[in-house]
Design an enzyme around this catalytic site. Structure first.
Site, PDB file in Angstrom:
ATOM      1  N   TRP A  72      70.314  64.440  70.119  1.00 38.54           N
ATOM      2  CA  TRP A  72      68.836  64.230  71.398  1.00 38.54           C
ATOM      3  C   TRP A  72      70.115  63.376  72.539  1.00 38.54           C
ATOM      4  CZ3 TRP A  72      68.958  59.400  73.892  1.00 38.54           C
ATOM      5  CH2 TRP A  72      68.408  59.399  75.236  1.00 38.54           C
TER       6      TRP A  72
ATOM      7  N   GLU B 206      66.463  67.344  69.139  1.00 39.43           N
ATOM      8  CA  GLU B 206      64.943  66.585  69.353  1.00 39.43           C
ATOM      9  C   GLU B 206      64.704  66.637  71.277  1.00 39.43           C
ATOM     10  OE1 GLU B 206      65.771  62.259  68.701  1.00 39.43           O
ATOM     11  OE2 GLU B 206      63.318  61.937  69.839  1.00 39.43           O
TER      12      GLU B 206
ATOM     13  N   LYS C  64      62.200  66.114  74.359  1.00 37.63           N
ATOM     14  CA  LYS C  64      61.809  64.576  75.380  1.00 37.63           C
ATOM     15  C   LYS C  64      60.747  65.041  76.484  1.00 37.63           C
ATOM     16  CE  LYS C  64      62.893  60.375  76.891  1.00 37.63           C
ATOM     17  NZ  LYS C  64      63.583  58.709  76.183  1.00 37.63           N
TER      18      LYS C  64
ATOM     19  N   ASP D 132      59.354  63.255  68.388  1.00 39.28           N
ATOM     20  CA  ASP D 132      59.599  61.713  68.231  1.00 39.28           C
ATOM     21  C   ASP D 132      58.719  61.496  69.162  1.00 39.28           C
ATOM     22  OD1 ASP D 132      59.041  59.577  70.080  1.00 39.28           O
ATOM     23  OD2 ASP D 132      61.636  59.437  69.167  1.00 39.28           O
TER      24      ASP D 132
ATOM     25  N   HIS E  28      57.511  61.751  72.829  1.00 35.35           N
ATOM     26  CA  HIS E  28      58.022  62.961  74.276  1.00 35.35           C
ATOM     27  C   HIS E  28      56.885  62.903  74.214  1.00 35.35           C
ATOM     28  CE1 HIS E  28      63.258  61.663  72.525  1.00 35.35           C
ATOM     29  NE2 HIS E  28      61.834  60.415  72.902  1.00 35.35           N
TER      30      HIS E  28
ATOM     31  N   HIS F 132      60.469  61.483  64.405  1.00 34.66           N
ATOM     32  CA  HIS F 132      60.880  59.591  64.969  1.00 34.66           C
ATOM     33  C   HIS F 132      59.216  59.307  65.366  1.00 34.66           C
ATOM     34  CE1 HIS F 132      65.243  60.652  66.666  1.00 34.66           C
ATOM     35  NE2 HIS F 132      65.104  60.830  65.093  1.00 34.66           N
TER      36      HIS F 132
ATOM     37  N   ASP G  88      57.480  56.124  77.250  1.00 39.03           N
ATOM     38  CA  ASP G  88      57.500  56.787  75.812  1.00 39.03           C
ATOM     39  C   ASP G  88      58.390  55.134  75.442  1.00 39.03           C
ATOM     40  OD1 ASP G  88      59.873  57.421  73.231  1.00 39.03           O
ATOM     41  OD2 ASP G  88      61.181  58.116  74.973  1.00 39.03           O
TER      42      ASP G  88
ATOM     43  N   ASP H  36      59.424  53.116  73.140  1.00 40.69           N
ATOM     44  CA  ASP H  36      59.156  52.382  71.920  1.00 40.69           C
ATOM     45  C   ASP H  36      59.293  51.674  71.228  1.00 40.69           C
ATOM     46  OD1 ASP H  36      61.164  54.783  71.135  1.00 40.69           O
ATOM     47  OD2 ASP H  36      61.779  53.737  73.333  1.00 40.69           O
TER      48      ASP H  36
ATOM     49  N   ASP I 291      61.917  55.578  64.912  1.00 41.64           N
ATOM     50  CA  ASP I 291      63.054  54.800  65.876  1.00 41.64           C
ATOM     51  C   ASP I 291      62.191  54.479  67.377  1.00 41.64           C
ATOM     52  OD1 ASP I 291      64.182  55.520  68.494  1.00 41.64           O
ATOM     53  OD2 ASP I 291      63.889  57.781  68.859  1.00 41.64           O
TER      54      ASP I 291
END
Ligand code: RNT
Ligand code: ZN
Length: 419
Positions: free
Chosen positions: A187, A226, A228, A259, A262, A286, A294, A296, A326
């Site tokens: 990524w 990955e 995004k 992810d 993303h 992820h 995003d 997380d 993640d």
């Protein structure tokens, strides 16, 4: 462990599920074999252990909070991971970033890293019955800027190509050592805050960089790429967008990493699984939780994650989908963040495994849409919690909220002393 009330509740649940066409014992057997790849970076807020490290996170990602007890070195990180794993049922993997190497006090720049710096990780993983996955690290470095592999400046671009090539070699060595493919994720944050004058230019450079990186063939590691939507400070353009990597992955037979943070917030990541399965070799996930962006956040059992788990199970794709986590939250106990998020992901998989799949498909093929809808609705109030508790009991980890006490004990004995 023995617990009569859990066993009794499980027996009742098993009968209820049998009545709708689900074998709970079989579901538990499958769940036990699903290894999740736990991201090492929740324990230390994505700081890593580079001696020359910058001490701050860049690349458009951000950790908020300053809860005490962050792992400050390799020993603390390993101790924290083992503590978290002791409260999570099943056998799992650990995903490392390059900046978590065992550098032994040496300043090792990203274009100098070798497998040697990961030997102690391989040893540690083997001793603890764990497998490792890997990630190249292009953020938090003086040469990161806004562009790495997509940089028109050849010196900078070559630096990151060299880094990524070395990371693939490290992954190959890890895979060989553990006799199981090491999944390596690429990524890069490359993008720009404002609309660039030419979007194609950087994507072309990124494609060329990847071609060069992947020109070396390995057999003990697997690559994934990955995409995004955007990063902080890089809001208008991301070179490695989803279309970019989907195209690259399909053309070059590479896994695409999905992810869950993303994509546009109303976009279904679950719905992508069945399409990717038809056109790319395998899938890397992820699992994260975006809140408005995003962000997380720690994964919880919400509709997004249950939809995703259901798709993996309904597609019969457990052997093709690698499930990594993640997220990074520094506002709460970090071990608690690992345990809560990982167990939530496992709960989602359990819910999916408890569906009477054959029955639903039969209704569908017979055009019995009311019955299909009704069963899916009834599933929501079935006693799956009793099955989950049994899963914990059988795997020698606390059922229910029993892990809270363990985590608080560990906090008072271990992490609270870290200053
Ligand atoms: C960033 C990506 C990436 C990182 C980790 C640290 O938005 O999700 O996977 O979170 O590599
Ligand atoms: Zn990610």
């Amino acid at each position: 462990m023995k617990d009569i009330s859990i066993e009794k509740a499980y027996e009742a649940a098993r009968d209820r599920y049998a009545a709708i066409g689900t074998d709970t014992d079989k579901a538990l057997e499958i769940l036990r074999k699903i290894s999740l790849s736990l991201h090492c970076w929740q324990a230390d807020d994505v700081m890593g252990f580079e001696v020359q490290g910058e001490g701050s996170l860049s690349g458009g990602i951000q950790v908020t909070g300053n809860y005490p007890g962050r792992a400050r070195n390799i020993d603390e990180l390993r101790e924290d991971l083992l503590k978290a794993l002791s409260l999570i049922p099943g056998k799992h993997r650990i995903s490392l970033h390059e900046i978590y190497g065992d550098f032994q006090g040496k300043a090792v720049d990203r274009n100098e890293v070798t497998p040697e710096y990961f030997r102690s990780w391989m040893q540690w993983a083997a001793e603890n019955g764990l497998k490792l996955d890997f990630n190249s690290t292009s953020f938090s470095h003086p040469k990161s800027g806004d562009l790495t592999l997509a940089n028109p400046d050849n010196d900078i671009r070559n630096f990151w190509i060299e880094h990524t090539k070395r990371c693939r070699l490290i992954s190959e060595e890890i895979g060989k050592f553990q006799n199981d493919p090491c999944i390596m994720n690429i990524w890069v944050h490359d993008g720009s805050k404002e609309v660039p004058a030419n979007r194609l230019k950087y994507r072309r450079i990124l494609k060329d960089s990847l071609d060069e990186i992947f020109s070396v063939k390995y057999s003990h590691m697997k690559d994934c790429i990955e995409a995004k939507l955007f990063g902080i400070g890089l809001e208008s353009y991301t070179a490695g967008s989803y279309d970019f990597y989907l195209g690259y992955g399909v053309k070059n037979n590479k896994m695409v990493t999905l992810d869950t943070g993303h994509f546009h917030l109303t976009e279904s990541v679950a719905d992508k699984v069945s399409s990717l399965l038809l056109f790319t070799p395998e899938i890397m996930l992820h699992v994260s939780r975006p809140v408005r962006w995003d962000s997380d956040h720690v994964v919880i059992l919400n509709d997004d994650i249950t939809d995703l788990a259901r798709e993996i199970i309904r597609c019969g794709a457990l052997d093709k989908v690698h499930i990594g986590l993640d997220y990074f939250d520094a506002t709460i106990n970090r071990i608690g963040a690992y345990v809560t998020g990982t167990r939530a992901t496992q709960k989602a998989l359990l819910l999916a495994l408890l569906e009477p799949g054959a029955r639903l498909e039969e209704y569908e093929s017979e055009g019995r849409c009311f019955e299909r809808l009704a069963v899916q609705e009834e599933l929501k109030s079935m006693p799956w919690g009793a099955v989950w508790d049994m899963f914990c009991l059988e795997n020698d980890v606390p059922a229910g909220d029993g892990y809270i006490k363990d985590i608080l004990d560990y906090e008072s004995k271990v992490t609270s002393g870290r200053r």
